[in-house]
Design a protein around this motif. Structure first.
Motif, mmCIF file in Angstrom:
data_model
loop_
_atom_site.group_PDB
_atom_site.id
_atom_site.type_symbol
_atom_site.label_atom_id
_atom_site.label_comp_id
_atom_site.label_asym_id
_atom_site.label_seq_id
_atom_site.Cartn_x
_atom_site.Cartn_y
_atom_site.Cartn_z
ATOM 1 N N TYR A 1 0.842 -1.198 0.000
ATOM 2 C CA TYR A 1 0.000 0.000 0.000
ATOM 3 C C TYR A 1 0.880 1.252 0.000
ATOM 4 O O TYR A 1 0.657 2.200 -0.770
ATOM 5 N N LEU A 2 1.906 1.272 0.858
ATOM 6 C CA LEU A 2 2.800 2.431 0.917
ATOM 7 C C LEU A 2 3.646 2.554 -0.341
ATOM 8 O O LEU A 2 3.944 3.669 -0.796
ATOM 9 N N ALA A 3 4.061 1.424 -0.917
ATOM 10 C CA ALA A 3 4.869 1.470 -2.139
ATOM 11 C C ALA A 3 4.109 2.166 -3.261
ATOM 12 O O ALA A 3 4.668 3.003 -3.992
ATOM 13 N N HIS A 4 2.825 1.856 -3.412
ATOM 14 C CA HIS A 4 2.012 2.513 -4.445
ATOM 15 C C HIS A 4 1.777 3.978 -4.089
ATOM 16 O O HIS A 4 1.784 4.852 -4.970
ATOM 17 N N GLN A 5 1.580 4.252 -2.805
ATOM 18 C CA GLN A 5 1.272 5.620 -2.395
ATOM 19 C C GLN A 5 2.483 6.546 -2.559
ATOM 20 O O GLN A 5 2.348 7.688 -3.005
ATOM 21 N N PHE A 6 3.677 6.057 -2.224
ATOM 22 C CA PHE A 6 4.870 6.899 -2.258
ATOM 23 C C PHE A 6 5.462 7.038 -3.655
ATOM 24 O O PHE A 6 5.904 8.124 -4.047
ATOM 25 N N PHE A 7 5.507 5.952 -4.406
ATOM 26 C CA PHE A 7 6.284 5.929 -5.653
ATOM 27 C C PHE A 7 5.443 5.727 -6.914
ATOM 28 O O PHE A 7 5.993 5.654 -8.011
#
Length: 658
Positions: free
Chosen positions: A334-340
């Motif tokens: 979830y964070l990987a998609h949100q950040f990058f």
């Protein structure tokens, strides 16, 4: 001296058909020794070159590190705002409890057998066998749920990817079944170069996680309001720090999935490269390398667990961790998609799917090594269990059933997974505690005893909170026990000796009988006085009309551990009261006598004759005594074993009963 082999059956004159070809393919490799299975946990062949400990660590990593795919989300769902504190407790238990325990396991069980073998040595006979079978049930739970849970989480990462076709949504069960089926196909075809694949997958996966977690931690620290808001919300819910710690301890068992890699760490020990001076009995270099492996893996995982739990708890809304939320079972993705963005996020998803799938492959390989390592040696596995492919089909079918029952839910399977992991870790802690007690190391005994108590508490708390895990483990245990004892009964009339050796005195006794036949009187070694031997000889002569000048030997089988199935036989010649006696220690009487008779026929070229008295008592009770204690109905069972082993009646040793 010779190796005892079962005589081959007469070649069938029938032409081969598709069914026989399929059977030949299915049972290919059946003579393969237990433990030498293809896959990450396989014991290497003699010509295999072991690898550096850090490369072998990646085999542990496909199981251990892959839990990062779902562990932060499970922690947040179980502990809420307290997830970082509960994770810190998990790390303390990892570094201060699990790591010292398994470092000792590696030192005392350096062939990769793990803690189960240690307990087997500490608990001999049927008590030990039954205990091992129960532990195998929990181990099967651990490995099977690893396979199904990892596949379920991989399918969740696939479905939640923004580039995934809309048709995949709602098809998590189907996708999970396809991934499990793919595992089965891989192992049916053969699984090689596991270390190279693991090194690549783990290297990429850890690098991507370092980027995501590092970015998340920097984001949290640079925006101080986030930490302040989290701490304010936490203290509002729980104003007393002791209450926080207490609640974290209560929910800690739900986070036990983060301890899953240690049993795998010792299972891959034979793959670790040691020193040139290593010996099989004292592989100092291999043990040191395994210690490096376990310690490094624990430190890496601990760092990732703390930072990922801290970052995901603060950065991701609590609602997203719930069932159906975008972070459920995939917080770091979830964070990987949100950040990058979705491009990098997709790369992260592919890496996560690959390592989760390979964790399932590691679990399958673990099952293929664990089951044949113990059950055939106990005589508690069907004949086809010596082959890889039938076991692959069985485990794949069980994986389908578990996926269907739990509807491919990661959260639903967490309890069963944690139960299997915790029971194995508890057994390891108990094993090293007993080992320290046996070696009179009081300080270590008390230290490991405290660790054992922690794991016992964690296991019990997990079972009480999520009883579905113990139910699944109980089903595996019952299944293993039923199959094991049915197989033991079915294989009761097999020859069980792996080798038969005669000492010099026994060979001299046989040399005196140069014309034949070889006459043996079966004697129960409970009464060894001269009157007993004389009475037995007179009865045999009267009942069987033996010549007065016949050269006669007594044969005695001393039953040591009737729970063992296969073993080597060492025959010693002794003289008692002027009588020639062949003495042998074994786990049973009839199968041992049959093996010795065939061996004597083979090495002398003379036909053995053995003389019995009928056994008194109820035949059903005597048969039960034979099955469990290796005694009982001796004469007819000896004859039956000979009939099974030697189809040619003219070549079969004679059995006389009077």
């Amino acid at each position: 001296m010779s190796t005892l082999m079962r005589p081959p059956a007469e070649p069938s004159p029938r032409r081969r058909n598709r069914r026989s070809s399929f059977r030949q393919w299915l049972l290919e490799g059946m003579p393969e020794s237990a433990g030498k299975r293809q896959g990450p946990h396989g014991v290497p062949h003699e010509d295999h070159k072991p690898s550096s400990w850090w490369r072998v660590m990646c085999l542990t990593g496909v199981d251990y590190f892959s839990t990062l795919g779902y562990q932060p989300a499970i922690a947040a769902l179980a502990a809420g705002l307290l997830a970082p504190l509960a994770t810190i407790i998990l790390v303390v238990v990892t570094l201060a409890g699990a790591l010292p325990v398994y470092r000792r396991v590696a030192r005392e069980s350096h062939r990769g057998e793990g803690s189960i073998a240690m307990l087997e040595r500490l608990m001999p006979r049927w008590t030990g066998k039954l205990f091992v079978l129960a532990l195998l049930g929990f181990a099967a739970t651990d490995f099977m749920i690893t396979m199904t849970l990892s596949a379920a989480d991989a399918s969740a990462h696939l479905i939640e990817n923004p580039f995934a076709p809309a048709a995949l949504h709602g098809q998590q069960i189907t996708i999970t079944l396809v991934l499990i089926a793919a595992l089965g196909i891989v192992f049916l075809r053969g699984f090689k170069e596991a270390i190279n694949v693991a090194v690549v997958l783990v290297g990429i996966y850890l690098a991507l996680n370092a980027v995501v977690v590092g970015t998340a931690v920097v984001r949290v620290l640079t925006e101080g309001a986030m930490v302040t808001d989290w701490w304010g919300a936490l203290t509002t819910q729980h104003s007393n720090p002791l209450i926080m710690v207490g609640i974290a301890l209560i929910v800690f068992p739900k986070l036990a999935l983060g301890l899953s890699g240690f049993e795998t760490g010792v299972a891959v020990m034979p793959q670790v490269k040691g020193d040139p001076s290593d010996t099989e009995e004292n592989p100092t270099g291999r043990i040191r390398g395994t210690h490096h492996l376990l310690t490094t893996a624990a430190l890496i995982m601990s760092a990732f667990l703390i930072t990922s739990s801290f970052a995901t708890t603060i950065l991701i809304p609590a609602a997203e961790f719930e069932d159906g939320g975008k972070a459920n079972g995939r917080a770091l993705a979830y964070l990987a998609h949100q950040f990058f963005g979705d491009g990098f996020g997709t790369v992260y998803d592919v890496s996560t799917i690959a390592i989760l799938w390979f964790a399932g492959a590691s679990a399958m390989a673990g099952l293929l090594n664990l089951v044949p390592r113990y059950l055939p040696r106990y005589g508690m596995a069907p004949t086809w269990a010596r082959a890889v492919r039938p076991l692959v089909l069985v485990f794949t079918a069980i994986g389908f059933l578990i996926t269907w029952i739990f509807e491919a839910s990661v959260d639903a399977q967490g309890g069963a997974y944690a139960t299997g992991v915790l029971v194995l870790m508890t057994s390891a802690a108990v094993a090293v505690t007993l080992s320290a007690r046996h070696k009179k190391q009081k300080a270590q005994m008390w230290a490991f005893g405290i660790v054992s108590a922690v794991f016992v508490y964690t296991t019990v708390a997990n079972v009480v909170e999520r009883p579905d895990g113990i139910r699944i483990a109980a089903l595996f245990i019952v299944g293993i026990l039923v199959v094991s004892f049915a197989s033991r009964v079915g294989r009761s009339f097999e020859l069980r000796a792996t080798h038969v050796r005669l000492d010099e005195q026994a060979l001299e006794f046989l040399a005196d009988t140069d014309q034949g036949p070889i006459r043996l009187i079966a004697h129960e070694p409970k009464r060894l006085d001269s009157d007993r031997y004389r009475s037995k000889l007179e009865h045999a002569r009267a009942a069987n009309h033996l010549p007065e000048d016949a050269d006669i030997l007594f044969i005695e089988v001393v039953v040591d551990d009737s729970s063992e199935f296969e073993q080597e036989l060492d025959i010693h010649g002794v003289k008692r009261h002027g009588f020639k006696v062949l003495e042998v220690h074994s786990s049973n009487v009839p199968n041992t006598l049959a093996a010795i008779l065939l061996h004597l026929r083979n090495v002398t070229g003379l036909m053995p004759h053995i003389y019995f008295r009928w056994t008194e008592g109820n035949p059903v009770a005597n048969l039960t005594k034979f099955l469990f204690f290796g005694e009982g109905e001796i004469a007819p069972v000896t004859r039956e074993v000979l009939r099974e082993a030697e189809p040619d009646i003219t070549e079969r040793p004679w059995v006389h009963v009077g």
